[in-house]
Design a protein around this motif. Structure first.
Motif, PDB file in Angstrom:
ATOM      1  N   TYR A  13      59.704  43.838  34.894  1.00  0.00           N
ATOM      2  CA  TYR A  13      59.825  42.713  35.825  1.00  0.00           C
ATOM      3  C   TYR A  13      58.589  41.825  35.943  1.00  0.00           C
ATOM      4  N   SER A  14      57.401  42.380  35.813  1.00  0.00           N
ATOM      5  CA  SER A  14      56.203  41.668  36.263  1.00  0.00           C
ATOM      6  C   SER A  14      55.750  40.611  35.260  1.00  0.00           C
ATOM      7  N   SER A  15      56.232  39.399  35.474  1.00  0.00           N
ATOM      8  CA  SER A  15      55.898  38.293  34.575  1.00  0.00           C
ATOM      9  C   SER A  15      54.408  37.985  34.593  1.00  0.00           C
ATOM     10  N   TRP A  16      53.794  38.039  35.769  1.00  0.00           N
ATOM     11  CA  TRP A  16      52.365  37.706  35.855  1.00  0.00           C
ATOM     12  C   TRP A  16      51.514  38.756  35.163  1.00  0.00           C
ATOM     13  N   SER A  17      51.946  40.026  35.197  1.00  0.00           N
ATOM     14  CA  SER A  17      51.229  41.068  34.461  1.00  0.00           C
ATOM     15  C   SER A  17      51.386  40.893  32.952  1.00  0.00           C
ATOM     16  N   PHE A  18      52.581  40.472  32.531  1.00  0.00           N
ATOM     17  CA  PHE A  18      52.869  40.316  31.102  1.00  0.00           C
ATOM     18  C   PHE A  18      51.921  39.314  30.456  1.00  0.00           C
ATOM     19  N   ARG A  19      51.568  38.251  31.163  1.00  0.00           N
ATOM     20  CA  ARG A  19      50.768  37.173  30.569  1.00  0.00           C
ATOM     21  C   ARG A  19      49.402  37.666  30.061  1.00  0.00           C
ATOM     22  N   PRO A  20      48.550  38.242  30.902  1.00  0.00           N
ATOM     23  CA  PRO A  20      47.257  38.692  30.360  1.00  0.00           C
ATOM     24  C   PRO A  20      47.397  39.885  29.431  1.00  0.00           C
ATOM     25  N   TRP A  21      48.379  40.749  29.707  1.00  0.00           N
ATOM     26  CA  TRP A  21      48.551  41.930  28.855  1.00  0.00           C
ATOM     27  C   TRP A  21      48.845  41.514  27.416  1.00  0.00           C
ATOM     28  N   GLY A  54      46.354  41.701  46.979  1.00  0.00           N
ATOM     29  CA  GLY A  54      47.484  42.601  47.144  1.00  0.00           C
ATOM     30  C   GLY A  54      48.556  42.389  46.097  1.00  0.00           C
ATOM     31  N   LYS A  55      48.191  41.743  44.992  1.00  0.00           N
ATOM     32  CA  LYS A  55      49.144  41.463  43.924  1.00  0.00           C
ATOM     33  C   LYS A  55      48.552  41.885  42.587  1.00  0.00           C
ATOM     34  N   VAL A  56      49.407  41.936  41.569  1.00  0.00           N
ATOM     35  CA  VAL A  56      48.970  42.167  40.194  1.00  0.00           C
ATOM     36  C   VAL A  56      49.273  40.920  39.380  1.00  0.00           C
ATOM     37  N   PRO A  57      48.520  40.727  38.290  1.00  0.00           N
ATOM     38  CA  PRO A  57      47.547  41.612  37.657  1.00  0.00           C
ATOM     39  C   PRO A  57      46.152  41.431  38.231  1.00  0.00           C
ATOM     40  N   VAL A  58      45.306  42.407  37.942  1.00  0.00           N
ATOM     41  CA  VAL A  58      43.883  42.362  38.280  1.00  0.00           C
ATOM     42  C   VAL A  58      43.112  42.966  37.104  1.00  0.00           C
ATOM     43  N   LEU A  59      42.030  42.315  36.713  1.00  0.00           N
ATOM     44  CA  LEU A  59      41.142  42.850  35.681  1.00  0.00           C
ATOM     45  C   LEU A  59      39.828  43.241  36.323  1.00  0.00           C
ATOM     46  N   ILE A  60      39.383  44.461  36.081  1.00  0.00           N
ATOM     47  CA  ILE A  60      38.073  44.916  36.535  1.00  0.00           C
ATOM     48  C   ILE A  60      37.210  45.127  35.305  1.00  0.00           C
ATOM     49  N   ILE A  66      38.618  40.298  38.692  1.00  0.00           N
ATOM     50  CA  ILE A  66      39.245  39.006  38.447  1.00  0.00           C
ATOM     51  C   ILE A  66      40.742  39.145  38.692  1.00  0.00           C
ATOM     52  N   TRP A  67      41.275  38.265  39.526  1.00  0.00           N
ATOM     53  CA  TRP A  67      42.701  38.231  39.784  1.00  0.00           C
ATOM     54  C   TRP A  67      43.249  36.907  39.240  1.00  0.00           C
ATOM     55  N   GLU A  68      44.545  36.832  39.128  1.00  0.00           N
ATOM     56  CA  GLU A  68      45.278  35.688  38.573  1.00  0.00           C
ATOM     57  C   GLU A  68      45.268  35.709  37.042  1.00  0.00           C
ATOM     58  N   SER A  69      46.455  35.554  36.482  1.00  0.00           N
ATOM     59  CA  SER A  69      46.652  35.700  35.033  1.00  0.00           C
ATOM     60  C   SER A  69      45.784  34.768  34.206  1.00  0.00           C
ATOM     61  N   LEU A  70      45.778  33.478  34.556  1.00  0.00           N
ATOM     62  CA  LEU A  70      45.044  32.513  33.749  1.00  0.00           C
ATOM     63  C   LEU A  70      43.546  32.777  33.809  1.00  0.00           C
TER      64      LEU A  70
END
Length: 215
Positions: A13-21, A54-60, A66-70
């Motif tokens: 489901y997670s479209s925003w996670s899919f982008r950076p992944w 409180g949302k994904v994705p997040v990169l540490i 860093i939050w937000e896909s772009l």
């Protein structure tokens, strides 16, 4: 040096996670994946333990969160210029940024009516004028880029622009929108990526079911 950690949600489901992944995986940038599933439309309260929003994705990445896909993809592009996440041509790079930003801020009808769903059986839905306008705009953007670049991706080689629009490829596919031949070829190229196939297989295997979602 340890690899950065990418926190994501459900792969189905997670479209925003899919982008950076897919951006990182398709260009060979090493990272550690940590999937924190949600089984509710609003997400998962556990996201707060690592995400300032409180949302994904997040990169540490070390001490940096860093939050937000772009933003995650741009950070990866600057940290790994050899990966070519942004087009080399300055004009194309600016165009890719504009398209990526438009993806973040636009297409509300498509987001609402057609959530990303890797398991969905391909079938059409009722298309409203607003939904058709979103799809027409996307196809126009893609077609213009592909004609100029020659494909197979928006700017020739895979870039952040492709990563940002990856969930839309799924949407146009599983909701059975009519597309031009140029767009159909582009979608086929995206779906043939090993990174796409890896994500899709994992999403299809997940047990969680969410009725409404745009995590």
């Amino acid at each position: 040096m340890t690899d950065p950690v990418l926190y994501i949600g459900n792969k189905n489901y997670s479209s925003w996670s899919f982008r950076p992944w897919i951006g990182l995986r398709a260009t060979g940038i090493a990272f550690e994946e940590r999937l924190v599933p949600f089984d509710m439309a609003a997400g998962n309260p556990a996201f707060r333990s690592f995400s300032p929003t409180g949302k994904v994705p997040v990169l540490i990445d070390g001490d940096l969160t860093i939050w937000e896909s772009l933003a995650i993809l741009d950070h990866a592009a600057r940290s790994h210029p050899e990966a070519g996440l942004w087009p080399e041509n300055p004009a194309h790079r600016s165009m890719a940024m504009a398209m990526s930003a438009e993806m973040m801020s636009s297409f509300p009808a498509l987001r609402s009516a057609c959530p990303m769903n890797m398991r969905r059986t391909r079938r059409p839905i009722e298309v409203t004028p607003a939904l058709q306008a979103d799809v027409d705009r996307i196809q126009s953007l893609w077609s213009d880029c592909l004609r100029q670049s020659g494909g197979p991706f928006l700017f020739g080689r895979f870039s952040i622009a492709d990563a940002m629009f990856a969930p839309v490829v799924n949407r146009l596919d599983v909701y059975a929108f009519e597309t031009s031949a140029v767009v159909a070829d582009y979608m086929a190229a995206m779906k043939a990526l090993p990174a796409w196939r890896e994500w899709e297989a994992a999403g299809r295997a997940e047990p969680w079911v969410v009725e409404e979602d745009e995590a």
